[in-house]
Design a protein around this motif. Structure first.
Motif, PDB file in Angstrom:
ATOM      1  N   UNK A 187      45.948 -22.004  12.932  1.00  0.00           N
ATOM      2  CA  UNK A 187      46.357 -21.834  11.539  1.00  0.00           C
ATOM      3  C   UNK A 187      47.845 -22.108  11.323  1.00  0.00           C
ATOM      4  N   UNK A 188      48.674 -21.807  12.298  1.00  0.00           N
ATOM      5  CA  UNK A 188      50.108 -22.080  12.162  1.00  0.00           C
ATOM      6  C   UNK A 188      50.350 -23.585  12.064  1.00  0.00           C
ATOM      7  N   UNK A 189      49.689 -24.346  12.936  1.00  0.00           N
ATOM      8  CA  UNK A 189      49.811 -25.807  12.879  1.00  0.00           C
ATOM      9  C   UNK A 189      49.245 -26.343  11.562  1.00  0.00           C
ATOM     10  N   UNK A 190      48.135 -25.777  11.107  1.00  0.00           N
ATOM     11  CA  UNK A 190      47.516 -26.212   9.856  1.00  0.00           C
ATOM     12  C   UNK A 190      48.427 -25.905   8.664  1.00  0.00           C
ATOM     13  N   UNK A 191      49.081 -24.754   8.684  1.00  0.00           N
ATOM     14  CA  UNK A 191      50.010 -24.412   7.604  1.00  0.00           C
ATOM     15  C   UNK A 191      51.200 -25.365   7.593  1.00  0.00           C
ATOM     16  N   UNK A 192      51.702 -25.701   8.775  1.00  0.00           N
ATOM     17  CA  UNK A 192      52.802 -26.665   8.857  1.00  0.00           C
ATOM     18  C   UNK A 192      52.346 -28.012   8.286  1.00  0.00           C
ATOM     19  N   UNK A 193      51.157 -28.447   8.687  1.00  0.00           N
ATOM     20  CA  UNK A 193      50.613 -29.718   8.204  1.00  0.00           C
ATOM     21  C   UNK A 193      50.410 -29.677   6.688  1.00  0.00           C
TER      22      UNK A 193
END
Length: 177
Positions: free
Chosen positions: A67-73
């Protein structure tokens, strides 16, 4: 019954008059047109499945959704929604980007994997005209990568901007698998 008649009939039953219904529909149309259409931090566009199908072909372990990577994306995709410019972010992760009309996670992943034909495993180099012409593909099949987060946002021009981030990142000099 045509959809418009059905809506007017429902609106009448709910106490709306035609003018109120037209106003609500107009506001909805404006929001749909001007607010970026975005993925959530959940994988709702087939990113994870498409990535893991490619990785499976090489006997690689599946990626996990982060989710952290998805939020950054998502933040970056939203930023690019104004111009849909094919510019990478300054991500601390490996990153793939793409854009196109109706671009889904599966379509973007398959697009990046068209570079497979330009990767020579024996030399660990791209064989195409561009030095890093297979980098999108090798990012997807990097063995040490375990986490994936992707997102999409609709651009003002109608295209969908797609961003995927990968962690940990592989080293360009190491074979991905």
């Amino acid at each position: 019954m045509p959809l418009v008649q059905l809506l007017f009939s429902y609106a009448a039953k709910m106490g709306f008059n035609k003018q109120n219904l037209v106003a609500v529909c107009s506001a909805a149309l404006i929001l749909i047109t001007y607010v970026p259409l975005a993925s959530t931090v959940e994988d709702d566009s087939g990113f994870l499945k498409a990535h893991n199908e490619i990785r499976k072909e090489h006997g690689l372990p599946p990626l996990q959704w982060n989710k952290t990577l998805a939020e950054y994306a998502q933040n970056y995709a939203n930023k690019r929604s104004g111009d849909c410019a094919m510019e990478h972010s300054d991500a601390p992760y490996s990153e793939n980007i793409a854009s196109g009309l109706g671009m889904t996670g599966e379509a973007a992943t398959k697009y990046w994997c068209t570079e497979k034909a330009e990767y020579d495993y024996n030399t660990n180099k791209c064989t195409g005209p561009e030095e890093d012409g297979c980098r999108h593909y090798t990012i997807i099949v990097t063995r040490i990568t375990t986490q994936l987060g992707c997102a999409r946002a609709k651009c003002k021009n109608g295209d969908m901007f797609v961003s995927c981030n990968y962690d940990p990142s592989g080293e360009p000099d190491q074979r991905p698998y």
